[in-house]
Enzyme design. Structure first.
Site, short mmCIF file in Angstrom:
data_model
loop_
_atom_site.label_atom_id
_atom_site.label_comp_id
_atom_site.label_asym_id
_atom_site.label_seq_id
_atom_site.Cartn_x
_atom_site.Cartn_y
_atom_site.Cartn_z
N CYS A 1 0.83 -1.20 0.00
CA CYS A 1 0.00 0.00 0.00
C CYS A 1 0.87 1.26 0.00
O CYS A 1 1.59 1.52 -0.95
CB CYS A 1 -0.96 -0.07 1.19
N HIS A 2 0.85 2.05 1.07
CA HIS A 2 1.71 3.24 1.22
C HIS A 2 3.05 2.88 1.87
O HIS A 2 3.90 3.74 2.01
CB HIS A 2 1.01 4.31 2.05
#
Length: 183
Positions: free
Chosen positions: A117-118
């Site tokens: 994800c991030h």
């Protein structure tokens, strides 16, 4: 899970702080433990519990096993970096966290540094994104490219020790790739 392999005797660190995406820590931890791995949650100084972000609100609390300042990358076979927006944004300005990730990449025992994800923001900050092929949540594609990475939109990407995935839907492929590299 495909590629069922035993992780008995393997030790895996998950580095996170308040605001980690709940599924991106809880699910990989459970899946790796089911394969026999000892999984430790590392966080930054002063935290004995960290709180998840679960889609649109605060989620579960997770016990911290050790502080990253006191941890040695040589003690682990893999490092997992969960996403969410808050978690990697806080960790990427923490010198101890960034240093741990950079040292983990140089450590022979560590076979995978996996960010979802991030989480790849932490690969940028620890200077591991340059010249790597990575994926991530689409909103940080430009950040990764600006750091010298080649960004691709795939479920899981493996470049050397680096393993990246886009979002919680990719967790099974993400964890299977870590298992493949560590087992």
């Amino acid at each position: 899970m495909s590629n069922q392999r035993s992780l008995d005797g393997k030790k895996i660190a998950i580095l996170a702080t308040n605001g980690f995406e709940q599924s991106e820590l809880v699910k990989p931890k459970a899946m790796l433990e089911q394969q026999g791995a000892q999984v430790e949650v590392l966080s930054i100084e002063g935290q004995s519990k960290i709180t998840a972000w679960d889609e649109d609100n605060w989620g579960v609390d997770v016990d911290v096993d050790a502080h990253v300042e006191d941890a040695n990358p040589a003690d682990y076979d893999a490092l997992i970096l969960p996403g969410g927006q808050i978690n990697p944004d806080v960790l990427r300005v923490n010198e101890s966290a960034v240093s741990f990730i950079a040292k983990a990449h140089k450590e022979a025992r560590i076979k995978a540094i996996a960010a979802i994800c991030h989480g790849p923001w932490l690969l940028v900050e620890s200077a591991l994104a340059n010249n790597a092929t990575l994926t991530s949540f689409p909103s940080i594609k430009t950040d990764l490219e600006n750091a010298g990475a080649t960004w691709v939109d795939e479920e899981v990407v493996n470049d050397g020790k680096l393993v990246t995935s886009r979002n919680p839907d990719d967790i099974p492929a993400f964890v299977n790739k870590v298992i493949e590299l560590v087992a």
